[in-house]
Design an enzyme around this catalytic site. Structure first.
Site, PDB file in Angstrom:
ATOM      1  N   TYR A 115       0.827  -1.207   0.000  1.00 30.63           N
ATOM      2  CA  TYR A 115       0.000   0.000   0.000  1.00 30.63           C
ATOM      3  C   TYR A 115       0.863   1.260   0.000  1.00 30.63           C
ATOM      4  CZ  TYR A 115      -3.840  -3.161   1.481  1.00 30.63           C
ATOM      5  OH  TYR A 115      -4.769  -4.168   1.583  1.00 30.63           O
ATOM      6  N   ASP A 190       0.720 -17.344   5.157  1.00 29.50           N
ATOM      7  CA  ASP A 190      -0.388 -18.213   4.728  1.00 29.50           C
ATOM      8  C   ASP A 190      -0.685 -19.273   5.794  1.00 29.50           C
ATOM      9  OD1 ASP A 190       2.146 -19.100   4.044  1.00 29.50           O
ATOM     10  OD2 ASP A 190       1.641 -19.719   2.008  1.00 29.50           O
ATOM     11  N   ASP A 214      -3.734  -6.537   7.053  1.00 27.55           N
ATOM     12  CA  ASP A 214      -5.100  -6.215   6.656  1.00 27.55           C
ATOM     13  C   ASP A 214      -5.912  -7.510   6.532  1.00 27.55           C
ATOM     14  OD1 ASP A 214      -7.309  -4.894   5.706  1.00 27.55           O
ATOM     15  OD2 ASP A 214      -6.422  -4.254   3.812  1.00 27.55           O
TER      16      ASP A 214
HETATM   17 MG    MG Z   1      -9.390  -4.257   5.752  1.00 30.26          MG
END
Ligand code: MG
Ligand code: NAI
Length: 321
Positions: A115, A190, A214
């Site tokens: 991001y 993962d 996130d």
């Molecule tokens: Mg989110």
């Protein structure tokens, strides 16, 4: 006088934020609130979802209470929250997940990674650059390590087996943990996603890069009843913003069914940040008592509306003060 900027945003942000704000006002009558508009409506009107003066308003606050903003998947539109996180340099996204048998804090690097905002679109491909800097990794590690030290241990969520950028992240975090005397292990993200859901007791503080944090936190919401339960803090050196982890939930917006717990607990985190842990505890305990009394919104199997749940918490806050 304490100044709190309120960004309701849209969707269920408009429903859960007023509830959280009323509760804040009840425990701290000295807070002066002011509203700030951001988002799609502003974008359509002015061509900018979040202008310079918006950022200046937010900077002038002692803390920000934020709801949610719908972000259309349009290459011409930049996420408001990403703009704010970058402009106010809110580098640590702290997401506590607490419930029966679960007490985990995800500390997500909040300004770079995937991001970073460095991206472009070409006719036949689109690129997003994943940036992991030593400075960015050091400062998130320096936030996570003392927290882990005051609790139990640290897990560094990563994908260093595939991503060069994560080799640097792991190197910096493990070095910082060693320096701080924090018990630390690393885990591939993962496998970590599944193991956290199956064995939450194995985890305490988890530090990770932006997108991994996130995704991991939305998945972890499963452990405590869903997205309506997860609050968060976005912390920088000079500014701080508090918001539910969930988004604008257009599928349930405007129906008075959204769970306001995440927003209310975000307000409790705001009180903590203002140096008022006593008021934060009053709010947290009020929410716990209301839930224990069986008053719940439909996502938790109850029949209470957003406003009715909020009113019940307000009554409990009155008793707890
Ligand atoms: Mg989110
Ligand atoms: P979402 O978090 O809004 O919703 C996901 C699912 O969880 C939906 O079924 C929703 O009904 C449910 N849910 C979320 N919060 C709830 C609550 N408080 N009570 C009961 N149920 C709840 O995520 P989604 O659908 O992926 O995104 C919707 C919009 O929100 C998108 O435009 C997205 O970009 C935006 N978004 C904004 C965020 C922010 O402003 N911080 C964060 C995440 C998404």
């Amino acid at each position: 006088m304490v100044k709190v900027a309120v960004v309701e945003g849209d969707g269920i942000g408009r429903e859960v934020v007023p509830v959280a704000r009323d509760i804040l006002a009840a425990v701290r009558p000295d807070i002066e609130f002011f509203d700030v508009e951001v988002g799609y409506g502003r974008w359509e009107r002015t061509g900018s979802a979040c202008g310079e003066e918006t950022i200046a308003d937010l900077r002038s606050a002692d803390a920000i209470l934020f709801g949610a903003v719908t972000t259309p998947p349009d290459p011409g539109y930049r996420s408001v929250l990403l703009q704010i996180r970058h402009a106010l340099d809110l580098y640590a996204n702290v997401r506590p997940i607490r419930g029966e048998g679960v007490d985990v804090v995800i500390v997500r690097e909040n300004t770079e990674g995937l991001y970073s905002g460095i991206e472009w679109t070409e006719p036949d491909r689109a690129c997003t650059v994943r940036v992991v800097s030593r400075r960015g990794s050091e400062r998130i590690a320096r936030y996570a390590c003392p927290l882990a030290k005051s609790r139990r241990h640290l897990t560094v969520g990563n994908k260093a087996n595939v991503l060069k950028s994560d080799c640097l992240f792991v190197e910096v975090c493990t070095a910082e943990a060693a320096r701080a005397g924090v018990s630390c292990r690393t885990s591939y993200i993962d496998a970590l996603c599944l193991d956290l859901l199956m064995h939450p007791d194995r985890y305490d503080v988890i530090v990770t890069t932006n997108i991994f944090g996130d995704i991991l936190s939305d998945a972890a919401a499963y452990l405590v009843g869903g997205l309506g339960m997860l609050p968060s803090a976005n912390i920088g050196e000079r500014h701080a913003l508090f918001e539910p982890v969930h988004g604008s939930a257009p599928d349930i917006a405007g129906k008075n069914v959204a769970n306001p717990v995440a927003a209310i607990q975000s307000a409790a985190m705001l009180l903590e940040h203002l140096g008022d842990p006593a008021s934060a505890a009053v709010v947290e305990e009020a929410v716990d008592r209301v839930l224990r009394a069986g008053i719940r919104t439909p996502d938790l199997g109850g029949v209470a509306g957003t406003r009715e749940f909020g009113a019940a918490v307000l009554r409990e806050v009155g008793r707890g003060k």
